[in-house]
Design a protein around this motif. Structure first.
Motif, PDB file in Angstrom:
ATOM      1  N   SER A   1      47.091-126.924  50.069  1.00  0.00           N
ATOM      2  CA  SER A   1      48.302-127.536  49.535  1.00  0.00           C
ATOM      3  C   SER A   1      48.420-127.320  48.036  1.00  0.00           C
ATOM      4  O   SER A   1      47.477-126.924  47.360  1.00  0.00           O
ATOM      5  CB  SER A   1      48.314-129.036  49.834  1.00  0.00           C
ATOM      6  N   SER A   2      49.604-127.637  47.556  1.00  0.00           N
ATOM      7  CA  SER A   2      49.887-127.707  46.129  1.00  0.00           C
ATOM      8  C   SER A   2      49.314-129.034  45.631  1.00  0.00           C
ATOM      9  O   SER A   2      49.203-129.987  46.410  1.00  0.00           O
ATOM     10  CB  SER A   2      51.400-127.693  45.941  1.00  0.00           C
ATOM     11  N   PRO A   3      48.977-129.132  44.353  1.00  0.00           N
ATOM     12  CA  PRO A   3      48.479-130.420  43.852  1.00  0.00           C
ATOM     13  C   PRO A   3      49.550-131.502  43.794  1.00  0.00           C
ATOM     14  O   PRO A   3      49.238-132.673  43.685  1.00  0.00           O
ATOM     15  CB  PRO A   3      47.950-130.099  42.457  1.00  0.00           C
ATOM     16  N   GLY A   4      50.820-131.137  43.876  1.00  0.00           N
ATOM     17  CA  GLY A   4      51.892-132.130  43.879  1.00  0.00           C
ATOM     18  C   GLY A   4      52.219-132.641  42.483  1.00  0.00           C
ATOM     19  O   GLY A   4      51.624-132.247  41.491  1.00  0.00           O
ATOM     20  N   ILE A   5      53.182-133.529  42.421  1.00  0.00           N
ATOM     21  CA  ILE A   5      53.640-134.044  41.132  1.00  0.00           C
ATOM     22  C   ILE A   5      52.575-134.910  40.474  1.00  0.00           C
ATOM     23  O   ILE A   5      52.214-134.705  39.327  1.00  0.00           O
ATOM     24  CB  ILE A   5      54.958-134.842  41.294  1.00  0.00           C
ATOM     25  N   ASP A   6      52.074-135.890  41.194  1.00  0.00           N
ATOM     26  CA  ASP A   6      51.063-136.794  40.623  1.00  0.00           C
ATOM     27  C   ASP A   6      49.670-136.212  40.887  1.00  0.00           C
ATOM     28  O   ASP A   6      48.799-136.843  41.448  1.00  0.00           O
ATOM     29  CB  ASP A   6      51.224-138.213  41.146  1.00  0.00           C
ATOM     30  N   ARG A   7      49.487-135.017  40.436  1.00  0.00           N
ATOM     31  CA  ARG A   7      48.343-134.172  40.686  1.00  0.00           C
ATOM     32  C   ARG A   7      47.030-134.715  40.120  1.00  0.00           C
ATOM     33  O   ARG A   7      47.021-135.425  39.128  1.00  0.00           O
ATOM     34  CB  ARG A   7      48.604-132.805  40.068  1.00  0.00           C
TER      35      ARG A   7
END
Length: 174
Positions: free
Chosen positions: A79-85
Motif C-alpha cells: 500500500s501507499s503510506p496514506g495521508i496520515d503516514r
C-alpha cells in the motif's frame, strides 16, 4: 529469517528496482491472520496508484516465494503510506516539518513517552518538536518507537492528489 532487518534487505532492492521508495515493512498478527505490510511511494509524487501496488505485489510475491523468509503463512499487503503516514526514515522528519505529528519513544522525553506537536525538522539526527504540553524538545532518532502524521486540514491540502482524473466518474448500480 523473519527478523525485520532481513526482510527489509530482501524487499527494498526489489521495490527500488521498480522505481519506488520503501517506506515501511511491518510483519504483524499471528496464526492465520499474519500480515506482511509493505508501504512504498513514488519518489516524485509520494503517491502510489493501484497499478503500482499490483506491480510491487507481483514482484515481491515471486521473491518471497523463492526466499521463503517467513515460516508461518501470511498475507502480503502492499500500500501507499496514506495521508496520515508513518514517519520511518530520518529524512521524513525534515520533509514533513511544519505538520502535526504524534511520536512515541522508547525512553521518556521530558517525562513523557508520547509526544504530540508541530514537527520542526532535524538537527543532525535529532528530531525537533514543538510539543503541545512540554514545549520545544529534541528527540534522538534512535529513541523513536513510532511516529505518524496527524490528519489535519493543512496536511490534507499538502497531500492533495496530483491528478483527480476519474474522481467524478463514479458509477453506481440501481
Amino acid at each position: 529469517m523473519s527478523d525485520h532487518a532481513a526482510l527489509v534487505e530482501l524487499i527494498e532492492p526489489e521495490v527500488k528496482a521498480l522505481g519506488f521508495d520503501l517506506v515501511r515493512v511491518k510483519l504483524f498478527g499471528s496464526g492465520e491472520d499474519r500480515t506482511l505490510q509493505v508501504m512504498a511511494e513514488r519518489p516524485d509524487t509520494r503517491q502510489l496508484v493501484i497499478e503500482d501496488c499490483a506491480a510491487i505485489s507481483r514482484r515481491l510475491s515471486d521473491v518471497l516465494d523463492e526466499a521463503d523468509p517467513i515460516e508461518e503463512a501470511y498475507r502480503l499487503e502492499v500500500s501507499s503510506p496514506g495521508i496520515d503516514r508513518p514517519l520511518t526514515r530520518l529524512h521524513d522528519f525534515a520533509d514533513w516539518a511544519g505538520h502535526e505529528v504524534r511520536i512515541t519513544v522508547d525512553e521518556a522525553v521530558e517525562g513523557r513517552k508520547t509526544l504530540k506537536g508541530i514537527l520542526g525538522g532535524l538537527d543532525g539526527e535529532a528530531i525537533l518538536l514543538s510539543d503541545a504540553k512540554t514545549g520545544d524538545v529534541r528527540i534522538a532518532f534512535e529513541n523513536i518507537n513510532g511516529a505518524k502524521l496527524v490528519l489535519t486540514d493543512a496536511l490534507i491540502r499538502a497531500t492533495m492528489p496530483l491528478s483527480t482524473t476519474g474522481a467524478d466518474e463514479i458509477e453506481t448500480e440501481e
